[in-house]
Design an enzyme around this catalytic site. Structure first.
Site, PDB file in Angstrom:
ATOM      1  N   SER A 173       0.808  -1.230   0.000  1.00 13.89           N
ATOM      2  CA  SER A 173       0.000   0.000   0.000  1.00 13.89           C
ATOM      3  C   SER A 173       0.836   1.273   0.000  1.00 13.89           C
ATOM      4  O   SER A 173       0.323   2.352  -0.291  1.00 13.89           O
ATOM      5  CB  SER A 173      -0.945   0.012   1.205  1.00 13.89           C
ATOM      6  OG  SER A 173      -0.213   0.154   2.406  1.00 13.89           O
ATOM      7  N   LYS A 184       0.807   4.622   6.884  1.00 16.81           N
ATOM      8  CA  LYS A 184       0.262   5.450   5.806  1.00 16.81           C
ATOM      9  C   LYS A 184       0.889   6.843   5.894  1.00 16.81           C
ATOM     10  O   LYS A 184       1.645   7.164   6.803  1.00 16.81           O
ATOM     11  CB  LYS A 184      -1.260   5.586   5.922  1.00 16.81           C
ATOM     12  CG  LYS A 184      -2.038   4.270   5.991  1.00 16.81           C
ATOM     13  CD  LYS A 184      -2.019   3.505   4.698  1.00 16.81           C
ATOM     14  CE  LYS A 184      -2.814   2.198   4.836  1.00 16.81           C
ATOM     15  NZ  LYS A 184      -2.592   1.292   3.694  1.00 16.81           N
TER      16      LYS A 184
END
Length: 240
Positions: free
Chosen positions: A90, A133
């Site tokens: 990701s 993230k």
């Protein structure tokens, strides 16, 4: 002038071999103190034991060093750094699958998280899991995902009405026609909006039930990668 006999007398009687007062003072100044340490019975016993069992005491000494090293390691991992392995893609291309990295737990003790920081945090929908993230929205920000004016297949992220420059993206973000392709996020106080760098293949805030990461859920700021999951070798890279 002195005669030879008189000179002989001078050599014998006038040459004073006793130390003068100035010499005595110098001697006093250079005098030192010698301390003799008395060896106790306990020290004697330990010394004797060391001589009788040198291997045992060598092992004990090494165990002591290892124990101290382990205690320091536990302290560092618990309060100072995070040693993390990234299992998903990701965050490609900033962080690859299988990369190992170091996060700094104390990064936000004296300052607030900034837009663009890559953070390790407790997943808001399941705090037993750890995610990594990038911060896109800060407290009070309005973040919009809009259709790109030049290419309707792509999308832009706008913060407070201005398009966000995202050079870290693995590929251009695709436009999602659901709900007209426009998603608006108003970031609450003490919270942050986070997306993955591999935007088209990232399970991030856009899809969570609990959209925002609170400051209390942030564990560390990612600092550098030290092992590459692609090459399987040590590979140092600052995370930006």
């Amino acid at each position: 002038m002195y005669t030879g006999e008189e000179m002989e007398k001078l050599d014998i009687t006038d040459l004073d071999t006793r130390p003068s007062k100035s010499r005595k003072r110098k001697a006093k100044r250079v005098k030192g103190t010698v301390t003799v340490r008395k060896v106790t019975r306990r020290q004697k016993k330990i010394s004797e034991r060391r001589q009788k069992h040198p291997v045992l005491f060598a092992v004990l000494d090494n165990l002591e060093v290892v124990g101290i090293a382990l205690a320091i390691s536990v302290f560092l991992l618990e309060f100072v750094i995070i040693n993390a392995r990234v299992p998903s893609g990701s965050m490609i291309s900033t962080i690859g699958v299988g990369d190992r990295l170091i996060g700094f737990r104390l990064a936000y003790v004296a300052e607030e998280p900034q837009r663009g920081d890559v953070i390790i945090f407790r997943y808001p929908d399941d705090e037993s899991q750890r995610f990594i993230k990038r911060i896109i929205g800060l407290p009070g920000d309005t973040v919009e995902i809009r259709q790109n004016a030049e290419n309707p297949e792509l999308a832009d992220v706008c913060v407070n009405g201005e398009k966000l420059d995202e050079p870290y993206l693995a590929e251009p973000m695709l436009y999602d026609p659901v709900e007209g392709g426009k998603h608006t996020f108003t970031v609450p106080e003490n919270s942050y909006l986070v997306f993955g760098d591999n935007r088209n293949h990232s399970n991030d805030a856009r899809f969570w039930t609990n959209t925002y990461v609170t400051k209390d859920e942030i564990l560390a700021k990612a600092i550098f990668r030290y092992f590459s999951g692609t090459t399987h070798f040590l590979s140092f890279k600052m995370i930006q």
